[in-house]
Design a protein around this motif. Structure first.
Motif, PDB file in Angstrom:
ATOM      1  N   ALA A 148      49.397  50.677  50.135  1.00 51.39           N
ATOM      2  CA  ALA A 148      49.560  51.597  49.006  1.00 51.39           C
ATOM      3  C   ALA A 148      50.955  52.197  48.947  1.00 51.39           C
ATOM      4  O   ALA A 148      51.266  52.939  48.011  1.00 51.39           O
ATOM      5  CB  ALA A 148      48.517  52.710  49.092  1.00 51.39           C
ATOM      6  N   ASP A 149      51.794  51.920  49.931  1.00 52.99           N
ATOM      7  CA  ASP A 149      53.190  52.366  49.932  1.00 52.99           C
ATOM      8  C   ASP A 149      53.330  53.879  49.757  1.00 52.99           C
ATOM      9  O   ASP A 149      54.227  54.362  49.077  1.00 52.99           O
ATOM     10  CB  ASP A 149      53.976  51.626  48.843  1.00 52.99           C
ATOM     11  N   ASN A 150      52.410  54.613  50.354  1.00 53.89           N
ATOM     12  CA  ASN A 150      52.447  56.081  50.350  1.00 53.89           C
ATOM     13  C   ASN A 150      52.334  56.699  48.961  1.00 53.89           C
ATOM     14  O   ASN A 150      52.784  57.824  48.728  1.00 53.89           O
ATOM     15  CB  ASN A 150      53.714  56.589  51.054  1.00 53.89           C
ATOM     16  N   GLY A 151      51.706  55.968  48.040  1.00 55.40           N
ATOM     17  CA  GLY A 151      51.440  56.509  46.717  1.00 55.40           C
ATOM     18  C   GLY A 151      50.074  57.167  46.654  1.00 55.40           C
ATOM     19  O   GLY A 151      49.280  57.077  47.609  1.00 55.40           O
ATOM     20  N   LEU A 152      49.765  57.829  45.553  1.00 56.36           N
ATOM     21  CA  LEU A 152      48.420  58.365  45.346  1.00 56.36           C
ATOM     22  C   LEU A 152      47.410  57.254  45.568  1.00 56.36           C
ATOM     23  O   LEU A 152      47.626  56.119  45.130  1.00 56.36           O
ATOM     24  CB  LEU A 152      48.271  58.931  43.933  1.00 56.36           C
ATOM     25  N   GLY A 153      46.299  57.576  46.195  1.00 53.10           N
ATOM     26  CA  GLY A 153      45.346  56.549  46.586  1.00 53.10           C
ATOM     27  C   GLY A 153      44.524  55.964  45.452  1.00 53.10           C
ATOM     28  O   GLY A 153      43.969  54.866  45.595  1.00 53.10           O
ATOM     29  N   HIS A 154      44.443  56.657  44.311  1.00 52.09           N
ATOM     30  CA  HIS A 154      43.571  56.190  43.230  1.00 52.09           C
ATOM     31  C   HIS A 154      43.891  54.764  42.758  1.00 52.09           C
ATOM     32  O   HIS A 154      42.982  53.919  42.694  1.00 52.09           O
ATOM     33  CB  HIS A 154      43.629  57.152  42.038  1.00 52.09           C
ATOM     34  N   PRO A 155      45.151  54.451  42.395  1.00 58.91           N
ATOM     35  CA  PRO A 155      45.422  53.083  41.920  1.00 58.91           C
ATOM     36  C   PRO A 155      45.147  52.018  42.971  1.00 58.91           C
ATOM     37  O   PRO A 155      44.583  50.961  42.658  1.00 58.91           O
ATOM     38  CB  PRO A 155      46.912  53.138  41.547  1.00 58.91           C
ATOM     39  N   ALA A 156      45.537  52.266  44.227  1.00 56.36           N
ATOM     40  CA  ALA A 156      45.314  51.272  45.278  1.00 56.36           C
ATOM     41  C   ALA A 156      43.827  51.078  45.553  1.00 56.36           C
ATOM     42  O   ALA A 156      43.368  49.959  45.806  1.00 56.36           O
ATOM     43  CB  ALA A 156      46.043  51.688  46.551  1.00 56.36           C
ATOM     44  N   ALA A 157      43.052  52.172  45.521  1.00 56.81           N
ATOM     45  CA  ALA A 157      41.623  52.066  45.796  1.00 56.81           C
ATOM     46  C   ALA A 157      40.892  51.357  44.659  1.00 56.81           C
ATOM     47  O   ALA A 157      39.950  50.592  44.900  1.00 56.81           O
ATOM     48  CB  ALA A 157      41.031  53.455  46.025  1.00 56.81           C
ATOM     49  N   VAL A 158      41.305  51.601  43.416  1.00 56.31           N
ATOM     50  CA  VAL A 158      40.712  50.875  42.284  1.00 56.31           C
ATOM     51  C   VAL A 158      41.019  49.384  42.418  1.00 56.31           C
ATOM     52  O   VAL A 158      40.148  48.526  42.200  1.00 56.31           O
ATOM     53  CB  VAL A 158      41.241  51.434  40.941  1.00 56.31           C
ATOM     54  N   MET A 159      42.250  49.070  42.780  1.00 57.45           N
ATOM     55  CA  MET A 159      42.627  47.665  43.010  1.00 57.45           C
ATOM     56  C   MET A 159      41.789  47.064  44.130  1.00 57.45           C
ATOM     57  O   MET A 159      41.298  45.925  44.024  1.00 57.45           O
ATOM     58  CB  MET A 159      44.115  47.592  43.349  1.00 57.45           C
ATOM     59  N   ALA A 160      41.604  47.820  45.215  1.00 54.24           N
ATOM     60  CA  ALA A 160      40.844  47.330  46.362  1.00 54.24           C
ATOM     61  C   ALA A 160      39.403  47.017  45.985  1.00 54.24           C
ATOM     62  O   ALA A 160      38.886  45.937  46.309  1.00 54.24           O
ATOM     63  CB  ALA A 160      40.891  48.356  47.493  1.00 54.24           C
ATOM     64  N   MET A 161      38.746  47.944  45.303  1.00 55.05           N
ATOM     65  CA  MET A 161      37.350  47.694  44.945  1.00 55.05           C
ATOM     66  C   MET A 161      37.245  46.599  43.895  1.00 55.05           C
ATOM     67  O   MET A 161      36.299  45.785  43.933  1.00 55.05           O
ATOM     68  CB  MET A 161      36.676  48.978  44.465  1.00 55.05           C
ATOM     69  N   SER A 162      38.187  46.519  42.979  1.00 55.30           N
ATOM     70  CA  SER A 162      38.155  45.447  41.979  1.00 55.30           C
ATOM     71  C   SER A 162      38.225  44.088  42.655  1.00 55.30           C
ATOM     72  O   SER A 162      37.483  43.157  42.297  1.00 55.30           O
ATOM     73  CB  SER A 162      39.323  45.608  40.994  1.00 55.30           C
ATOM     74  N   LYS A 163      39.088  43.948  43.648  1.00 53.48           N
ATOM     75  CA  LYS A 163      39.204  42.680  44.364  1.00 53.48           C
ATOM     76  C   LYS A 163      37.977  42.420  45.235  1.00 53.48           C
ATOM     77  O   LYS A 163      37.525  41.271  45.363  1.00 53.48           O
ATOM     78  CB  LYS A 163      40.485  42.667  45.202  1.00 53.48           C
ATOM     79  N   ALA A 164      37.418  43.484  45.844  1.00 49.48           N
ATOM     80  CA  ALA A 164      36.204  43.328  46.642  1.00 49.48           C
ATOM     81  C   ALA A 164      35.044  42.859  45.766  1.00 49.48           C
ATOM     82  O   ALA A 164      34.233  42.017  46.182  1.00 49.48           O
ATOM     83  CB  ALA A 164      35.854  44.643  47.337  1.00 49.48           C
ATOM     84  N   ILE A 165      34.965  43.379  44.548  1.00 47.51           N
ATOM     85  CA  ILE A 165      33.921  42.955  43.603  1.00 47.51           C
ATOM     86  C   ILE A 165      34.072  41.472  43.288  1.00 47.51           C
ATOM     87  O   ILE A 165      33.092  40.705  43.274  1.00 47.51           O
ATOM     88  CB  ILE A 165      33.992  43.812  42.320  1.00 47.51           C
ATOM     89  N   GLY A 166      35.297  41.041  43.026  1.00 46.70           N
ATOM     90  CA  GLY A 166      35.529  39.626  42.736  1.00 46.70           C
ATOM     91  C   GLY A 166      35.124  38.732  43.893  1.00 46.70           C
ATOM     92  O   GLY A 166      34.502  37.672  43.708  1.00 46.70           O
ATOM     93  N   LYS A 167      35.436  39.139  45.114  1.00 47.51           N
ATOM     94  CA  LYS A 167      35.078  38.348  46.287  1.00 47.51           C
ATOM     95  C   LYS A 167      33.565  38.329  46.502  1.00 47.51           C
ATOM     96  O   LYS A 167      32.994  37.305  46.897  1.00 47.51           O
ATOM     97  CB  LYS A 167      35.801  38.889  47.523  1.00 47.51           C
ATOM     98  N   ALA A 168      32.907  39.481  46.249  1.00 45.87           N
ATOM     99  CA  ALA A 168      31.452  39.541  46.425  1.00 45.87           C
ATOM    100  C   ALA A 168      30.737  38.618  45.446  1.00 45.87           C
ATOM    101  O   ALA A 168      29.698  38.028  45.776  1.00 45.87           O
ATOM    102  CB  ALA A 168      30.966  40.975  46.256  1.00 45.87           C
ATOM    103  N   ARG A 169      31.273  38.479  44.259  1.00 47.32           N
ATOM    104  CA  ARG A 169      30.662  37.565  43.281  1.00 47.32           C
ATOM    105  C   ARG A 169      30.795  36.118  43.723  1.00 47.32           C
ATOM    106  O   ARG A 169      29.941  35.284  43.427  1.00 47.32           O
ATOM    107  CB  ARG A 169      31.311  37.781  41.913  1.00 47.32           C
ATOM    108  N   GLU A 170      31.859  35.811  44.442  1.00 48.71           N
ATOM    109  CA  GLU A 170      32.096  34.438  44.878  1.00 48.71           C
ATOM    110  C   GLU A 170      31.411  34.116  46.206  1.00 48.71           C
ATOM    111  O   GLU A 170      30.846  33.029  46.374  1.00 48.71           O
ATOM    112  CB  GLU A 170      33.601  34.194  45.024  1.00 48.71           C
TER     113      GLU A 170
END
Length: 344
Positions: free
Chosen positions: A82-104
């Protein structure tokens, strides 16, 4: 107390974050997560965090223009910086990618390292439930707040745990809880309102229970979930330590450098049965719990998520209530950023 329309509040927070120098896409994501959190009645983790974020940015502890990137990736797991940024954007990205992997693959796991505060963990768990999956989201925090069992000094953060699962007829089941007796934001809310806190939430430097919110805010010592050893506080402490392992030890987030880590997981129910079977089973469970004998005839037995859904229905209709102290703190940040203040 003043009620503010959700979309107005979201728009104004975007403007503030962009003025600070945060990219608009990240600003929109962070603002949306904060306002959705307030809509659900979790006032401790919504826009009430803006003064804290502003101070962190001024002191150089928050990177307003982070380069969020995937560091490692495998079939069912990945790690994001997350490069020391606010966690919201990185966490949304993380869960979005986790969702994609779970579907596969049936399951997706994502860690986030070198992050900062990401708001309410329940938002990210519910992202998975909204996608028809089971979601978990944890985060550690850098500020020591929780006093370990038999200890006097704070060591861990509030280290929340969130879980969400989709139903068919009923709203998703959503559990979002700190591993301390309360989140520190509840102390802040009481301090702003000039109200005492219940005994058992916090202790002073001597380890004695306090009810004065100002003293609790100054001492920054919260009890683990359950309180002392005699009331099973060691269980809350153990859960907090588990979150620390998953979010910091495993991701490599350096707590001493002010870094926060997050852990999210998405599980596909289709890996365990036919389409719709899980949701139908969860409906039966929720109905069973709601139908249990009640203490109060006007209040059904609680299922995690019920209070948040009730708050959402009210606040989307009437607006989000903001106390006068918070409004003045927000006004100060808008004035400092040379922006007009339309919220109060």
């Amino acid at each position: 107390m003043k009620r503010i329309a959700a979309r107005l509040l979201e728009r104004e927070i975007v403007s503030l974050l962009v003025t600070w120098g945060m990219p608009e896409t990240f600003s929109r994501t962070a603002s949306h997560v904060m306002v959705e959190t307030d809509l659900r009645g979790i006032d401790s983790h919504g826009v009430g965090m803006i003064p804290f974020y502003a101070e962190a940015a001024r002191e150089g502890r928050l990177n307003l223009r982070p380069n969020i990137a995937v560091l490692h990736e495998r079939q069912s797991a990945l790690l994001i910086d997350a490069d020391n940024g606010l966690g919201h954007p990185a966490a949304v990205m993380a869960m979005s990618k986790a969702i994609g992997k779970a579907r596969e693959t049936g399951v997706g796991i994502a860690g986030v390292t070198r992050s900062r505060h990401f708001g309410a963990a329940g938002y990210y768990a519910q992202m998975a439930a909204d996608a028809g999956l089971i979601g978990l989201a944890f985060t550690n925090s850098t500020g020591p707040l929780a006093v370990p069992t038999f200890g006097r000094e704070p060591f861990l953060g509030t280290n929340p745990i969130a879980f969400a699962a989709p139903a068919a007829r009923n709203p998703s089941l959503v559990l979002d809880m700190a591993t301390t007796t309360v989140a520190y934001g509840k102390i802040t809310i009481a301090r702003r309102a000039g109200k005492p806190i219940p005994e058992g939430w916090a202790v002073d430097e001597e380890g004695k229970a306090v009810t004065d919110a100002n003293i609790a805010a100054k001492s920054r010592r919260l009890t683990p979930l359950g309180g002392g050893r005699s009331s099973s506080g060691h269980k809350g402490y153990g859960l907090a330590l588990m979150v620390e392992v998953l979010c910091a030890t495993m991701t490599g987030a350096n707590k001493s450098a002010g870094e926060t880590g997050h852990f999210v997981m998405a599980i596909n129910p289709l890996s365990f049965g036919e389409d719709g079977a899980f949701e139908a089973g969860l409906d039966r469970l929720i109905d069973l719990v709601h139908g249990l004998a009640r203490q109060d005839l006007d209040q059904s037995v609680l299922v995690p998520g019920d209070p948040e859904y009730a708050a959402y229905e009210e606040r989307i209709r009437l607006g989000i209530p903001l106390g006068m102290t918070l409004l003045e703190e927000l006004r100060a940040e808008f004035v400092r950023s040379e922006l007009p203040f339309y919220l109060g």
